[in-house]
Design a protein around this motif. Structure first.
Motif, short mmCIF file in Angstrom:
data_model
loop_
_atom_site.label_atom_id
_atom_site.label_comp_id
_atom_site.label_asym_id
_atom_site.label_seq_id
_atom_site.Cartn_x
_atom_site.Cartn_y
_atom_site.Cartn_z
N TYR A 47 13.83 15.80 76.56
CA TYR A 47 14.71 16.81 76.26
C TYR A 47 15.22 17.18 75.48
O TYR A 47 14.39 17.76 74.17
N SER A 57 7.39 18.18 78.33
CA SER A 57 8.32 17.02 79.48
C SER A 57 7.35 16.54 80.30
O SER A 57 7.50 15.81 80.71
N THR A 89 7.02 23.18 75.48
CA THR A 89 8.12 22.25 75.38
C THR A 89 8.11 22.07 77.30
O THR A 89 8.31 21.20 77.51
N LEU A 147 10.58 20.09 68.47
CA LEU A 147 10.59 21.52 68.07
C LEU A 147 11.73 22.89 67.16
O LEU A 147 11.20 24.01 67.24
N TYR A 193 13.72 27.25 78.18
CA TYR A 193 12.53 26.97 78.23
C TYR A 193 12.18 26.22 79.27
O TYR A 193 11.52 27.00 80.34
N ILE A 252 12.61 16.73 72.52
CA ILE A 252 11.39 17.80 72.59
C ILE A 252 12.65 18.98 72.03
O ILE A 252 11.85 19.71 70.78
N VAL A 310 15.85 23.92 74.61
CA VAL A 310 15.16 23.40 75.54
C VAL A 310 14.97 24.01 77.04
O VAL A 310 13.87 23.70 77.37
#
Length: 170
Positions: free
Chosen positions: A140, A133, A129, A147, A157, A143, A154
């Motif tokens: 975000y 980024s 993550t 994922l 994380y 992502i 996110v």
């Protein structure tokens, strides 16, 4: 400042015996693997230094134990060398006026090694993550979609990764 812990006499004697009985073997093994006497000597010494710093007093299978400890040190060394090669290859691409000075190169390399070590402490999804980024510039939500996790995950994380980065600054 780090604290120096006393090492018991028995521990020192055990490591001395391990060293005198197996240093030559370990050095030869590392030299064959690396093809370089100086690096092999450094890694052999690092192996025994790590063992001396440990609390292990009994070495039932000394060569297997040495192989395991040296293998971890060798893996870290190879990773470090790979990172250095990639950085130096990137510097070669810069116009001369933009290239960092030798002193700054060392500082940058050390910082890269610290960041790499910090990233290794992160759980895989947190690391991924963070890299998506920071290196890929993904938002975000993108992502989260990639994922297959929630947006709040996110964010959690990223918070975890940033806290690790802040600890690196201490």
């Amino acid at each position: 400042m780090s604290e120096v812990l006393p090492v018991s006499g028995n521990h020192v004697r055990s490591v001395e015996q391990l060293y005198s009985g197996h240093h030559g073997w370990l050095y030869a093994k590392l030299r064959r693997r690396l093809g370089n006497a100086m690096d092999a000597a450094d890694l052999a010494q690092d192996t025994f230094a790590r063992i001396l710093a440990s609390k292990v007093d009994v070495f039932e299978e000394p060569r297997a134990y040495l192989s395991c400890v040296a293998g971890g040190i060798l893996a870290n060394w190879c990773k470090r060398k790979s990172l250095e090669r990639a950085y130096l290859a990137a510097i070669v691409q810069l116009p001369a006026p933009e290239a960092p000075s030798p002193e700054n190169r060392l500082i940058i390399l050390e910082t890269l090694h610290e960041i790499d070590a910090m990233l290794d402490t992160l759980p895989p999804l947190v690391r991924r993550t963070f890299l998506l980024s920071q290196l890929s510039g993904m938002k975000y939500q993108a992502i989260a979609d990639q994922l297959d996790v929630s947006l709040i995950t996110v964010k959690r994380y990223m918070k975890q990764a940033f806290l690790q980065c802040l600890q690196l600054l201490d």
